[in-house]
Design a protein around this motif. Structure first.
Motif, PDB file in Angstrom:
ATOM      1  N   ALA A 149     123.043 -16.636  31.246  1.00 52.03           N
ATOM      2  CA  ALA A 149     124.224 -17.450  31.537  1.00 52.03           C
ATOM      3  C   ALA A 149     125.066 -17.649  30.280  1.00 52.03           C
ATOM      4  N   ARG A 161     117.897 -13.173  33.973  1.00 55.78           N
ATOM      5  CA  ARG A 161     118.910 -14.118  34.443  1.00 55.78           C
ATOM      6  C   ARG A 161     119.498 -14.772  33.209  1.00 55.78           C
ATOM      7  N   ILE A 182     126.707 -16.673  35.615  1.00 60.26           N
ATOM      8  CA  ILE A 182     125.277 -16.322  35.548  1.00 60.26           C
ATOM      9  C   ILE A 182     125.141 -14.890  36.039  1.00 60.26           C
ATOM     10  N   ASP A 217     116.102 -24.155  32.418  1.00 58.57           N
ATOM     11  CA  ASP A 217     116.371 -24.732  33.741  1.00 58.57           C
ATOM     12  C   ASP A 217     117.475 -25.775  33.694  1.00 58.57           C
ATOM     13  N   TRP A 261     121.421 -23.901  33.436  1.00 62.70           N
ATOM     14  CA  TRP A 261     122.168 -23.188  34.486  1.00 62.70           C
ATOM     15  C   TRP A 261     123.346 -24.012  34.981  1.00 62.70           C
ATOM     16  N   GLU A 265     122.326 -12.111  37.088  1.00 65.68           N
ATOM     17  CA  GLU A 265     120.904 -11.914  37.386  1.00 65.68           C
ATOM     18  C   GLU A 265     120.701 -10.489  37.880  1.00 65.68           C
ATOM     19  N   ALA A 272     126.647 -23.537  33.277  1.00 66.80           N
ATOM     20  CA  ALA A 272     127.113 -22.162  33.105  1.00 66.80           C
ATOM     21  C   ALA A 272     128.425 -21.902  33.825  1.00 66.80           C
TER      22      ALA A 272
END
Lengths: 295, 747
Positions: free
Chosen positions: B306, B304, B189, B180, B183, B191, B186
């Motif tokens: 990154a 997900r 990303i 968490d 992100w 997903e 990044a």
């Protein structure tokens, strides 16, 4: 697998005696690629199976001058025996001379092992809507030579297929041969088919197209399989093409082929996909013919 | 390390009998006075068996017996946890054994003098069912109001990942760093939701066998499966016998691919033979086989991932729900491999993975070549290809930047046990074979240009994927294999007899065993004979699965050969010795963090695929598939090539045409004309097998496992190639002609 009695008669008399045995379920056998799985799966339960491969003339491919009882077969027809194997048809120089669309269709059946057993008569007798050779026979306007204990008759292939697994054969009758009427020099044909994999899979759509020189232009014939309860001709599309095969007519013909189709949804594909493929495969078949005409 | 026999492409010892059709498969065995067995399957996905009336069936002339749940001494079975009744129905004391939970549950077996009588009697069994609510989507089965498919778990911990909470069979987690928090740093990303299909094994030979009482009074079954001693254990347990009272023999085996690890006909054959004291034979049809054995797990995933602007991976968060189907089978072990492969062999500082195996009323999920790694690999490698694209980096270049280096920890906190150079070697070998080139600025992908003669509707693309998988089951299990050697002769060794309980499922293990024994004994190979796989004459060599047998049995043979030679030199005649090889120690992984040392050895593999797409029909064609596999040392290079070719084509089938359809718990593709495996007309124009040999320190002569590896990256490489050809990420497969076309139309 339920056992049955197996006979391989060498004369028609003997064959029809067996095929009309009272109180018995009797089935003819040629390539056995359909019959054996059906018996194994207990969907068919014949008491007697009559192998027709050794009957006189059933494995012949030969030019003949007209067919007995077949008015349309004037001039030199090609006789293809009912027990001729798909692999023989696909490679036959005689079939490929004028009737190449049938050779292409025969070469698309199943896979090499199946083609080495499966026969033209078997494909017709099974009368699956997806039978590869059936639409080719429609555009070639073949005649079906049928024989039974009561004698011989000949009917146009357009009257032979009545529904899924339903034909015009009467009890005790067998297909002896098809007669392919002569085609003038300059004719061109093409068979296009699509399946989910290349080898050994039923056609989702099959399209046969044929152009025959006629009165300074061409008479076109178009037939489809796997999109209706029987293989079908598409006369509306043929009329458009025979009036001139430019790009617009080709497209129109493809749309008319679609209009004539009523494919189903099943585990193999959706009807929507099959409809779309009718248009695209028809277009391809027609284009292949046009390419040959222009060559 | 090549030797006189190791590293040589000797012909298979069973080649002649297989080619001439004389190799004896289980269905070929018959005995005088044998009876024929038929199984009554449930045919419905979820129901309570209220009653079974067999009286009418028993009146059929020739019917000898009908067995139901009440006849099974210990009516339970399960390789990991015994949650499946041998026969479903009332009358026993096992809770929940009166419920059928998938169509292939066995309700009764009929034994008769003829097949016809058995079939007729089976039709006359009257079963009263009370249908129960059906759940077929594992995501729906997680909901609080979903029907609960099994009685509450008694609570004894067998494996920490087997949780049995509601319909959850197993849970695996990896927690590393803090995704968490990552992100925000990044640059890109990616997903994606993925849907990965099941798969039917479609081995050539459906399940079959013969059961009888042998001359020493043992109940004996001749069957084809993958671990003779485990079969013996399961049979003994269900029949309430000592293992010594049960004997299992494996003759020629017509393929398995993991599909013969669980019980199909073993227990019921033994039950009938034991009760009736007569030989009993069973042969399943293809449809019975497809309904009656497990499938590869269907998987639903959300990933997900990154990376930063330098092209370094930052975080990977992946949540997976796998369809375990009606019973546990090997779900927890399959998903253990999925959790190890779903983050790839990459340096990722922040990882959060959750994998759930969930009961449904579908055919159970179980072992299948790759054992969870193909599903994990598809997710990881698709994410990698997408991230590379988002970063504007070449996918080979991007991987090379992120591969773990020797000694760097994997997501489970420990490094791979070797220097893992096979990752780089296989990746580069596969890439170069399809036209990747190294430039001053890094690796450059081949351009997928149209070729002369291509119709306008044809589009071409190239894709690549890299894979890793453990050798053996491990996760703390002490991997072991037994081998025995007997040397006969007088002054010189005239003959060596090799004993090993290895299942020759078609991979050629007996040929390889012979080569390794001749090498270890320094004997001419003509003097070496490999004995049958028979629990009466061998110890347990473990399962022929998990790419483990060559590695394990090779080490066992080396030990047994050394011990036998020592006795020979001590003048013992015959000189007999056996040896149980114990693989290096491993540990379980922590249920919350995934931390541990789960495996002692890994195999490395890369696949590159060239695809040609007919954009008017959706039909796919593969000009070339390349597989580079680090096998440590090929004991028999030609057979390794065979494994590579078979593996990639089986992977291609999974990716493209093999569409196993179940509707409301009922399979619709129960024949090989509706479930389509590739034919000779469907295989690539060229399959290039590249054997790479970085010796494995613990492997016999440097060999490492390889049987599953070629399968693993195929689907991801095809997915990537299809993207490059069409511009579309499909994210679900098989990419059937119809699905390809739907994608092209943006649906």
């Amino acid at each position: 697998m339920r056992p049955f009695d197996y006979y391989q008669p060498e004369s028609f008399d003997e064959a029809f005696k067996l095929l009309t045995m009272p109180d018995k379920v009797v089935m003819p056998l040629a390539g056995s690629t359909d019959l054996i799985p059906m018996v194994r799966d207990e969907r068919w339960s014949p008491d007697i199976v009559v192998d027709i491969k050794e009957l006189p003339g059933l494995r012949d491919i030969k030019p003949v001058a007209g067919g007995p009882g077949c008015g349309v077969c004037e001039g030199e027809c090609l006789y293809v025996g009912a027990a001729v194997r798909m692999s023989e048809i696909a490679r036959s120089p005689l079939v490929n001379r004028h009737w190449g669309v049938l050779a292409q269709a025969a070469g698309a059946v199943g896979h090499e092992q199946v083609r080495n057993r499966a026969t033209l008569g078997g494909n017709m007798g099974t009368a699956s809507p997806a039978g590869d050779t059936l639409s080719a026979l429609l555009v070639l306007e073949a005649e079906v030579l049928i024989q039974g204990a009561g004698g011989e008759r000949c009917i146009p292939v357009t009257k032979f297929f009545l529904g899924p697994r339903k034909t015009a054969l009467r009890p005790g009758e067998i297909i002896v041969a098809v007669l392919l009427p002569p085609l003038p020099e300059g004719s061109a044909g093409s068979y296009e088919r699509l399946s989910r994999r290349r080898g050994a899979d039923l056609a989702l759509v099959g399209v046969s197209a044929l152009a025959v020189p006629y009165a300074g232009g061409y008479q076109w014939r178009l037939a489809l399989c796997a999109v209706a309860p029987t293989p079908i001709r598409v006369p509306e599309a043929e009329a458009v093409l025979s009036a001139g095969h430019d790009a617009v007519s080709l497209e129109q013909a493809a749309q008319l082929a679609l209009a004539a189709s009523h494919p189903i949804d099943d585990v193999r594909a959706t009807a929507a996909y099959r409809r779309e493929m009718v248009v695209r495969l028809t277009r391809r078949a027609l284009q292949h013919v046009v390419e040959q005409l222009e060559h | 390390m090549k030797g006189n026999y190791v590293g040589q492409s000797l012909p298979r010892i069973d080649a002649r009998t297989k080619v001439t059709g004389t190799a004896p498969y289980p269905g070929d065995f018959s005995m005088e006075g044998q009876l024929i067995m038929k199984v009554l399957f449930a045919g419905r996905p979820h129901a309570r068996v209220v009653s079974i009336d067999t009286r009418e069936a028993e009146q059929v002339p020739g019917c000898v017996a009908v067995f139901t749940a009440a006849d099974v001494p210990v009516n339970e079975y399960g390789l990991q946890y015994p949650d499946q009744p041998v026969l479903c129905g009332p009358g026993g004391d096992k809770a929940g054994a009166d419920i059928v939970r998938f169509v292939g549950d066995q309700v009764a077996v009929v034994v008769a003098e003829t097949a016809a009588a058995a079939v007729q009697a089976r039709e006359l069994i009257t079963v009263e069912y009370e249908d129960l609510p059906v759940v077929t989507d594992p995501r729906a089965a997680l909901q609080p109001d979903a029907p609960r498919l099994h009685p509450p778990y008694p609570g004894i911990t067998i494996h920490p990942e087997l949780v049995y909470e509601g319909n959850i069979v197993s849970r695996h987690r990896i927690r590393r760093g803090d995704v968490d928090a990552a992100w925000a740093n990044a640059a890109v990303i990616v997903e994606t939701e993925y849907e990965i299909p099941g798969q039917e094994h479609a081995f050539l030979q459906p399940e079959a066998g013969l059961g009888y009482i042998d001359e020493e009074g043992r109940v004996t079954v001749v069957v084809s499966s993958q671990w003779a001693h485990e079969d013996r254990h399961e049979i003994a347990h269900a029949l309430g016998l000592e293992e010594e009272q049960v004997r299992v023999i494996y003759p020629a085996i017509g393929g398995a691919f993991g599909g013969k690890e669980d019980m199909s006909v073993q227990i019921i054959l033994a039950l009938a033979a034991w009760k009736l004291r007569r030989p009993v034979k069973i042969v399943w049809s293809r449809e019975e086989s497809i309904v009656g054995h497990h499938k590869r797990h269907r998987v639903f995933a959300r990933a997900r991932w990154a990376a930063d602007g330098e092209g370094q991976l930052l975080a990977a968060e992946t949540k997976i729900v796998a369809d375990a189907g009606a019973y546990t089978y090997t779900t927890n072990k399959v998903l253990g491999n999925l959790v190890l492969t779903v983050n790839g062999p990459y340096r990722i500082p922040n990882v959060k993975t959750e994998v759930l195996g969930v009961y449904t009323n579908n055919i159970p999920g179980g072992a299948f070549r790759g054992f969870g790694a193909p599903q994990g690999n598809f997710i990881a490698e698709s994410q990698m290809n997408k991230l590379a694209e988002a970063l504007g980096l070449d996918p080979v270049e991007f991987r090379l930047r992120n591969l773990v280096r020797a000694g760097e920890p994997m997501p489970w906190g420990k490094p791979l046990p070797d220097d893992a150079r096979g990752l780089t070697d296989t990746l580069i070998a596969a890439a170069e074979a399809v036209g990747w080139r190294k430039s001053d600025t890094g690796w450059v992908a081949p351009r997928s240009a149209a070729r002369p003669g291509d119709p306008p509707a044809l589009q071409r693309g190239t894709g690549i994927a890299l894979g890793v998988k453990n050798v053996g089951f491990s996760f703390g299990y002490q991997e072991n294999a037994w081998a025995g050697i007997e040397l006969r002769g007088d002054a010189e060794i005239a003959e060596a007899r090799v004993y090993a309980a290895s299942s020759d499922v078609g991979q050629g293990t007996r040929t390889v065993i012979r080569q390794m024994a001749a090498e270890a004994l320094e004997l001419p190979i003509e003097k070496v004979h490999v004995e049958a796989t028979d629990t009466a004459i061998t110890g347990s060599s473990g399962s022929c699965s998990a790419s483990r047998m060559t590695f394990m049995i090779g080490n066992a043979i080396r030990g047994a050969a050394a011990a036998a030679l020592e006795k020979w030199h001590d003048e013992e005649r015959p000189a007999q010795a056996d040896f149980t090889y114990l693989a290096p120690k491993t540990t379980q992984i922590d249920p919350e963090t995934g931390y541990g040392h789960p495996n002692f050895s890994y195999g490395y593999v890369a696949v590159a695929a060239e695809i040609a797409v007919d954009t008017e029909t959706g039909a796919l064609h593969f000009p070339c598939l390349v597989c580079a596999n680090d096998v440590g040392q090929a004991i028999n290079p030609r057979m390794v090539e065979g494994q590579i070719e078979g593996g990639v084509i089986q992977g291609l089938g999974w990716a493209t045409t093999e569409n196993f359809i179940e509707k409301d718990g009922r399979p619709l593709t129960t024949t090989l004309s509706t479930y389509l495996i590739p034919t000779i007309a469907d295989i690539p124009d060229e399959v290039q097998a590249i054997i790479i040999e970085n010796a494995e320190q613990h492997g016999p002569w440097g060999a490492r496992g390889m049987g599953e590896m070629p399968f693993i990256p195929v689907a991801a490489a095809v997915h990537h190639a299809l993207r490059n050809a069409t511009g579309i990420w499909y994210n679900r497969f098989p990419v059937t002609v119809e699905r390809v076309l739907r994608g092209l139309k943006g649906k």
